[in-house]
Design an enzyme around this catalytic site. Structure first.
Site, PDB file in Angstrom:
ATOM      1  N   CYS A  12       0.864  -1.184   0.000  1.00  0.00           N
ATOM      2  CA  CYS A  12       0.000   0.000   0.000  1.00  0.00           C
ATOM      3  C   CYS A  12       0.903   1.238   0.000  1.00  0.00           C
ATOM      4  CB  CYS A  12      -0.893   0.005   1.238  1.00  0.00           C
ATOM      5  SG  CYS A  12       0.050   0.229   2.754  1.00  0.00           S
ATOM      6  N   HIS A  75       3.284   2.497  11.474  1.00  0.00           N
ATOM      7  CA  HIS A  75       2.145   2.486  12.410  1.00  0.00           C
ATOM      8  C   HIS A  75       2.174   3.648  13.385  1.00  0.00           C
ATOM      9  CE1 HIS A  75       3.499  -1.693  11.487  1.00  0.00           C
ATOM     10  NE2 HIS A  75       2.285  -1.703  10.979  1.00  0.00           N
ATOM     11  N   CYS A  97       2.611   6.438   8.473  1.00  0.00           N
ATOM     12  CA  CYS A  97       1.774   6.630   7.279  1.00  0.00           C
ATOM     13  C   CYS A  97       0.924   7.904   7.445  1.00  0.00           C
ATOM     14  CB  CYS A  97       0.863   5.407   7.110  1.00  0.00           C
ATOM     15  SG  CYS A  97      -0.344   5.648   5.803  1.00  0.00           S
ATOM     16  N   HIS A 125      -1.680  -3.364  19.330  1.00  0.00           N
ATOM     17  CA  HIS A 125      -1.066  -2.946  18.062  1.00  0.00           C
ATOM     18  C   HIS A 125      -0.409  -1.565  18.232  1.00  0.00           C
ATOM     19  CE1 HIS A 125      -0.744  -1.731  13.846  1.00  0.00           C
ATOM     20  NE2 HIS A 125      -0.803  -3.022  13.556  1.00  0.00           N
ATOM     21  N   GLU A 127      -0.162   0.983  16.384  1.00  0.00           N
ATOM     22  CA  GLU A 127      -0.982   2.128  15.952  1.00  0.00           C
ATOM     23  C   GLU A 127      -1.953   2.526  17.062  1.00  0.00           C
ATOM     24  OE1 GLU A 127      -3.104   1.633  12.184  1.00  0.00           O
ATOM     25  OE2 GLU A 127      -4.627   3.027  12.893  1.00  0.00           O
ATOM     26  N   CYS A 179      -8.651   2.848   6.452  1.00  0.00           N
ATOM     27  CA  CYS A 179      -8.030   3.413   5.249  1.00  0.00           C
ATOM     28  C   CYS A 179      -8.596   2.745   3.987  1.00  0.00           C
ATOM     29  CB  CYS A 179      -6.509   3.369   5.353  1.00  0.00           C
ATOM     30  SG  CYS A 179      -5.735   2.141   4.360  1.00  0.00           S
ATOM     31  N   SER A 207       0.881  -9.176  10.712  1.00  0.00           N
ATOM     32  CA  SER A 207       0.232  -8.048  10.031  1.00  0.00           C
ATOM     33  C   SER A 207      -1.268  -8.024  10.329  1.00  0.00           C
ATOM     34  CB  SER A 207       0.471  -8.184   8.519  1.00  0.00           C
ATOM     35  OG  SER A 207      -0.527  -7.504   7.800  1.00  0.00           O
ATOM     36  N   ASN A 209      -3.705  -6.170   9.101  1.00  0.00           N
ATOM     37  CA  ASN A 209      -4.645  -6.128   7.967  1.00  0.00           C
ATOM     38  C   ASN A 209      -4.701  -7.467   7.239  1.00  0.00           C
ATOM     39  OD1 ASN A 209      -3.180  -5.762   5.138  1.00  0.00           O
ATOM     40  ND2 ASN A 209      -1.944  -4.728   6.669  1.00  0.00           N
TER      41      ASN A 209
HETATM   42  S1  SF4 Z   1      -3.042   3.252   6.908  1.00  0.00           S
HETATM   43 FE1  SF4 Z   1      -3.494   2.207   4.989  1.00  0.00          FE
HETATM   44  S2  SF4 Z   1      -2.051   3.094   3.507  1.00  0.00           S
HETATM   45 FE2  SF4 Z   1      -1.295   3.575   5.572  1.00  0.00          FE
HETATM   46  S3  SF4 Z   1       0.128   1.916   6.090  1.00  0.00           S
HETATM   47 FE3  SF4 Z   1      -1.853   1.361   6.930  1.00  0.00          FE
HETATM   48  S4  SF4 Z   1      -2.802   0.106   5.314  1.00  0.00           S
HETATM   49 FE4  SF4 Z   1      -1.127   1.235   4.371  1.00  0.00          FE
END
Ligand code: SF4
Length: 275
Positions: A12, A75, A97, A125, A127, A179, A207, A209
């Site tokens: 991404c 993150h 990001c 996580h 983030e 996102c 990961s 996602n």
């Molecule tokens: S927010 Fe979206 S674009 Fe940004 S690193 Fe995570 S998955 Fe990728």
């Protein structure tokens, strides 16, 4: 057996950007031998392994670091950690990001407007840890705002929001902070699930996602395998199957997906010949 590959794969935007930042930093002579990444710069062990071969050192804390560049992962990191890096006069290289940064800005605005902020995501996580750091002490307010980890699934988010609707509040603000890349991969996975009876999800086991894509497949009751590389594939996964779907997470390189598809084709051929 047919093989259907999600039309969107590869890194991404945020992951690509973080890798570029790391490679650029590693090339700068003043950072030779002292370029660090605080945690995995992205959640893919194979890519992190390649960067380590180029000199990137993955660390869990900066206590023992005396000089050099510290890269913040895609993150993000807590304010506390960022302040510590600055205080030690280390070079702070921020690869967070921009979409994650946008969520930080939303949280700051909500906090200054006195909202109680609810984050729907995985507490462990990085983030979410960074977001929790920004939220700080919970505000005693009946104005509630809800945001999501950028890689959350829409279904989970909606379930969380539905739960909040039962609480007492004077105002409830809902932000869609999932996102676009994440939402797109999830939609493509759901599409493939309509025609495939086995799914292969490629990406780091760490990961968020990628794991989310795998959960979406499992929830549908379709045989699904989360793998990091083609070496993990087994012939039996595809026995008596009519269509194999291949999807990948945001931190999975295209080359890994291609290798996985090649291996599925080989296994398929081997099975046909063995009949
Ligand atoms: S927010 Fe979206 S674009 Fe940004 S690193 Fe995570 S998955 Fe990728």
């Amino acid at each position: 057996m047919r093989i259907k590959i999600a039309s969107h794969s590869g890194f991404c935007f945020g992951v690509k950007r973080a890798i570029n930042i790391a490679e650029r930093t590693l090339k700068e002579s003043r950072h030779t031998n002292n370029t660090y990444s605080l945690g995995s710069i992205i959640h893919n062990p194979q890519v992190v392994g390649d960067l380590s071969k180029k000199g990137l050192k993955v660390i869990s804390g900066i206590n023992n670091i005396k000089k050099g560049a510290v890269i913040i992962s895609s993150h993000g990191a807590t304010i506390e950690v960022i302040e510590k890096i600055k205080k030690k006069r280390l070079d702070l290289i921020d690869a967070t990001c921009p979409f994650v940064k946008n969520v930080h800005n939303i949280v700051r605005d909500l906090k200054s407007s006195g909202y109680r902020i609810v984050i729907i995501g995985d507490k462990k996580h990085p983030e979410v840890k960074a977001l929790l750091g920004l939220v700080g002490r919970e505000a005693k307010s009946n104005k509630i705002a809800v945001i999501s980890q950028t890689t959350q699934s829409k279904d989970n988010y909606l379930k969380g929001v539905a739960g909040l609707l039962k609480k007492d509040f004077s105002e409830l603000r809902i932000f869609n902070t999932i996102c676009n890349d994440t939402a797109h991969r999830q939609a493509l996975t759901r599409d493939l699930l309509k025609e495939c009876d086995v799914m292969v999800v490629v990406g780091g086991k760490n990961s968020a996602n990628t794991r989310r894509l795998w959960h979406i497949c499992k929830e549908r009751g379709v045989d699904s395998y989360h793998i990091e590389t083609d070496a993990e594939l087994k012939e039996e996964y595809f026995r008596r199957k009519g269509c194999a779907g291949v999807v990948s997470g945001a931190s999975t390189p295209d080359e890994l997906v291609k290798k996985v598809v090649k291996k599925i084709k080989e296994l398929n051929l081997k099975r046909k010949r063995g009949k």
